[in-house]
Design a protein around this motif. Structure first.
Motif, PDB file in Angstrom:
ATOM      1  N   LYS A   1      37.913  52.012  33.730  1.00 21.34           N
ATOM      2  CA  LYS A   1      38.303  51.374  34.996  1.00 21.34           C
ATOM      3  C   LYS A   1      38.059  49.923  35.127  1.00 21.34           C
ATOM      4  CE  LYS A   1      37.206  55.562  37.618  1.00 21.34           C
ATOM      5  NZ  LYS A   1      36.236  56.318  38.327  1.00 21.34           N
ATOM      6  N   VAL A   2      38.960  49.191  35.973  1.00 22.31           N
ATOM      7  CA  VAL A   2      38.749  47.784  35.988  1.00 22.31           C
ATOM      8  C   VAL A   2      38.812  47.535  37.463  1.00 22.31           C
ATOM      9  CG1 VAL A   2      39.782  45.608  35.305  1.00 22.31           C
ATOM     10  CG2 VAL A   2      40.062  47.438  33.655  1.00 22.31           C
ATOM     11  N   TYR A   3      38.070  46.510  37.991  1.00 26.44           N
ATOM     12  CA  TYR A   3      37.919  46.040  39.356  1.00 26.44           C
ATOM     13  C   TYR A   3      37.998  44.549  39.117  1.00 26.44           C
ATOM     14  CZ  TYR A   3      36.046  50.955  39.728  1.00 26.44           C
ATOM     15  OH  TYR A   3      35.692  52.347  39.986  1.00 26.44           O
ATOM     16  N   VAL A   4      38.054  44.168  40.450  1.00 26.47           N
ATOM     17  CA  VAL A   4      38.196  42.593  40.512  1.00 26.47           C
ATOM     18  C   VAL A   4      37.579  42.313  42.080  1.00 26.47           C
ATOM     19  CG1 VAL A   4      40.657  42.636  41.459  1.00 26.47           C
ATOM     20  CG2 VAL A   4      39.484  40.507  40.529  1.00 26.47           C
ATOM     21  N   LEU A   5      36.799  41.454  42.095  1.00 27.86           N
ATOM     22  CA  LEU A   5      36.196  40.860  43.408  1.00 27.86           C
ATOM     23  C   LEU A   5      37.218  40.382  44.317  1.00 27.86           C
ATOM     24  CD1 LEU A   5      33.616  41.252  44.974  1.00 27.86           C
ATOM     25  CD2 LEU A   5      32.882  39.029  43.931  1.00 27.86           C
ATOM     26  N   GLY A   6      37.517  40.634  45.541  1.00 28.22           N
ATOM     27  CA  GLY A   6      38.422  40.259  46.290  1.00 28.22           C
ATOM     28  C   GLY A   6      38.187  38.838  46.847  1.00 28.22           C
ATOM     29  N   PRO A   7      37.071  38.359  47.492  1.00 30.64           N
ATOM     30  CA  PRO A   7      36.802  37.201  47.733  1.00 30.64           C
ATOM     31  C   PRO A   7      37.118  35.902  46.925  1.00 30.64           C
ATOM     32  CG  PRO A   7      35.056  38.683  48.421  1.00 30.64           C
ATOM     33  CD  PRO A   7      36.045  39.521  47.558  1.00 30.64           C
ATOM     34  N   ASP A   8      36.660  36.259  45.587  1.00 32.22           N
ATOM     35  CA  ASP A   8      36.806  35.560  44.571  1.00 32.22           C
ATOM     36  C   ASP A   8      38.611  35.278  44.128  1.00 32.22           C
ATOM     37  OD1 ASP A   8      34.314  34.524  43.907  1.00 32.22           O
ATOM     38  OD2 ASP A   8      33.939  36.401  42.569  1.00 32.22           O
ATOM     39  N   LEU A   9      39.156  36.199  44.248  1.00 31.71           N
ATOM     40  CA  LEU A   9      40.834  36.045  44.103  1.00 31.71           C
ATOM     41  C   LEU A   9      41.213  35.014  45.275  1.00 31.71           C
ATOM     42  CD1 LEU A   9      42.161  39.664  43.963  1.00 31.71           C
ATOM     43  CD2 LEU A   9      42.192  38.081  42.350  1.00 31.71           C
ATOM     44  N   LYS A  10      40.805  35.462  46.256  1.00 31.13           N
ATOM     45  CA  LYS A  10      41.279  34.624  47.720  1.00 31.13           C
ATOM     46  C   LYS A  10      40.975  33.303  47.538  1.00 31.13           C
ATOM     47  CE  LYS A  10      41.818  35.658  52.480  1.00 31.13           C
ATOM     48  NZ  LYS A  10      41.060  36.251  53.755  1.00 31.13           N
TER      49      LYS A  10
ATOM     50  N   THR B   1      46.703  36.602  45.639  1.00 28.83           N
ATOM     51  CA  THR B   1      46.650  37.634  46.697  1.00 28.83           C
ATOM     52  C   THR B   1      46.551  39.043  45.677  1.00 28.83           C
ATOM     53  OG1 THR B   1      49.150  37.698  46.353  1.00 28.83           O
ATOM     54  CG2 THR B   1      48.123  36.450  48.162  1.00 28.83           C
ATOM     55  N   GLU B   2      46.374  40.079  46.610  1.00 26.56           N
ATOM     56  CA  GLU B   2      46.218  41.254  45.791  1.00 26.56           C
ATOM     57  C   GLU B   2      47.371  41.873  45.140  1.00 26.56           C
ATOM     58  OE1 GLU B   2      44.121  44.227  48.114  1.00 26.56           O
ATOM     59  OE2 GLU B   2      42.536  43.066  48.844  1.00 26.56           O
ATOM     60  N   ASP B   3      48.649  41.499  45.622  1.00 28.66           N
ATOM     61  CA  ASP B   3      49.840  41.861  44.929  1.00 28.66           C
ATOM     62  C   ASP B   3      49.991  41.158  43.588  1.00 28.66           C
ATOM     63  OD1 ASP B   3      50.363  39.858  46.948  1.00 28.66           O
ATOM     64  OD2 ASP B   3      52.349  40.103  46.842  1.00 28.66           O
TER      65      ASP B   3
ATOM     66  N   VAL C   1      40.821  46.072  43.816  1.00 27.21           N
ATOM     67  CA  VAL C   1      40.260  44.968  44.278  1.00 27.21           C
ATOM     68  C   VAL C   1      38.820  45.750  45.155  1.00 27.21           C
ATOM     69  CG1 VAL C   1      40.619  43.153  45.738  1.00 27.21           C
ATOM     70  CG2 VAL C   1      42.411  43.825  44.273  1.00 27.21           C
ATOM     71  N   VAL C   2      37.833  45.072  44.990  1.00 25.84           N
ATOM     72  CA  VAL C   2      36.853  45.442  45.884  1.00 25.84           C
ATOM     73  C   VAL C   2      36.173  44.328  46.644  1.00 25.84           C
ATOM     74  CG1 VAL C   2      36.017  47.243  43.999  1.00 25.84           C
ATOM     75  CG2 VAL C   2      35.092  45.110  43.958  1.00 25.84           C
ATOM     76  N   ASP C   3      35.403  44.486  47.687  1.00 27.91           N
ATOM     77  CA  ASP C   3      34.654  43.336  48.512  1.00 27.91           C
ATOM     78  C   ASP C   3      33.210  43.428  47.989  1.00 27.91           C
ATOM     79  OD1 ASP C   3      33.788  45.710  49.669  1.00 27.91           O
ATOM     80  OD2 ASP C   3      34.772  45.238  51.506  1.00 27.91           O
ATOM     81  N   TYR C   4      32.564  42.502  48.813  1.00 28.68           N
ATOM     82  CA  TYR C   4      31.109  42.678  48.115  1.00 28.68           C
ATOM     83  C   TYR C   4      30.579  43.695  48.215  1.00 28.68           C
ATOM     84  CZ  TYR C   4      31.146  37.677  47.615  1.00 28.68           C
ATOM     85  OH  TYR C   4      31.726  36.284  47.365  1.00 28.68           O
TER      86      TYR C   4
END
Lengths: 129, 102, 110
Positions: B58-67, B72-74, B82-85
């Protein structure tokens, strides 16, 4: 009346700032930008290169509110007002990251690794961050 | 013992992601944060590594760091979540241990 | 250190620059000017407002020559010169006007 900075004539050297780090993760990108802004006061022939992860510094659409850090990417758009207009992006670095010139927040000239190497040879001073 | 491996360095610059991927076994997960998020994007020279690992991990990425970094998520590889804090905290409690690849 | 503006105490650094840009309101500029024995006129406000817009767009306070050039472009050549700006802000247009505008000290100000 001429402004003081228009009268002074000293030796002009070619300064190149090479940006190789992503923004936010380390302080290098922001520090480099500060040095570039200060260097503008000395009327030198300044150029900026974005290569390796440095290309991420000028990615459009940055919004750092969520990580509690200042978004300094708009400042790259101020460089033109500081007469710093030579901005280069290394093609290979950009392409391996899936980016194009359209993704950049400022107008840039895309150069291949070999073209960049030649340009580096022409410089008097190179500062890499 | 399922482990959560966090990666906070760019995969183009450091070998942290490779380290995490090669040690992620037995139901482990990868969470990309900070400059590590550049590993979660489509169409890059390293996208293939993550795409391949999704079969077993399973692979996750932190949304605020992407932004923050203008992504963007797409632009995130399909299958990467994509996960938040709050989601970050949930992952830390859900897995038995956390190993941080710096 | 702090300054009193409309009943609130706002933190400033040792040089008098506002600690938090978001706390700025027009009263801040008036109080800071008063501390320098200056009364702000429309001409001062033109520059202060320009600086706030510049900061909003670029996230930095401009160096003095950048400010001068940009003022000239926006408000006319008669205002885009250091003589005019130094008359308005004798402590230095970038430093003094930036301070009144609540901005940090300009990068490259030595």
């Amino acid at each position: 009346m001429a402004e003081p900075w228009e009268e002074e004539e000293g030796p002009v050297k070619k300064f190149m700032f090479v940006n190789r780090k992503a923004p936010y993760g380390t302080i290098y990108a922001l520090e480099s930008l500060e040095v570039v802004l200060i260097s503008a006061a000395f009327d030198q022939d300044v150029s900026l290169v974005f290569m390796d992860d440095g290309v991420y510094q000028i990615k459009k659409g940055q919004d750092s509110k969520g990580i509690g850090m200042k978004n300094f990417s708009p400042t790259y758009r101020a460089l033109e007002g500081y007469d710093i207009e030579k901005l280069f992006v290394e093609k290979e670095s950009m392409e391996s990251r899936g980016l194009t010139a359209e993704d950049m927040i400022v107008p840039v000239e895309i150069l291949s690794k070999d073209e960049l190497t030649s340009l580096m040879e022409e410089q008097d001073v190179i500062l890499t961050f | 013992m399922a482990m959560l491996h966090t990666v906070n360095k760019s995969p183009f610059e450091k070998r942290s992601l490779d380290g995490a991927l090669s040690h992620a076994v037995n139901g482990a997960a990868i969470l990309m944060i900070e400059d590590g998020i550049y590993g979660a994007l489509k169409g890059t020279a390293i996208s293939g590594k993550i795409e391949k690992s999704l079969a077993t991990l399973k692979v996750y990425v932190l949304g605020p760091d992407l932004k923050a970094r203008g992504m963007t998520e797409d632009q995130v590889i399909d299958g990467v979540t994509v996960v938040d804090y709050a989601g970050f905290v949930d992952l830390v409690t859900e897995y038995d241990k956390v190993q941080a690849w710096l | 250190m702090g300054i009193e503006v409309n009943g609130k105490t706002l933190e400033v650094d040792e040089e008098g620059y506002l600690a938090d840009l978001n706390q700025w309101e027009p009263g801040v500029a008036d109080i800071m000017a008063k501390l320098d024995d200056t009364t702000l006129t429309d001409a001062h406000w033109e520059v202060i407002n320009f600086l706030r817009e510049y900061y909003e767009e670029y996230q930095i306070a401009p160096a003095v020559r950048v400010l001068t050039k940009a003022i000239g472009k926006k408000l006319g050549a008669d205002k885009g010169n250091s003589k005019y700006l130094y008359e308005l802000f004798p402590y230095g247009p970038a430093k003094q006007a930036c301070k009144y505008a609540g901005l940090p000290k300009p990068t490259g100000c030595v």
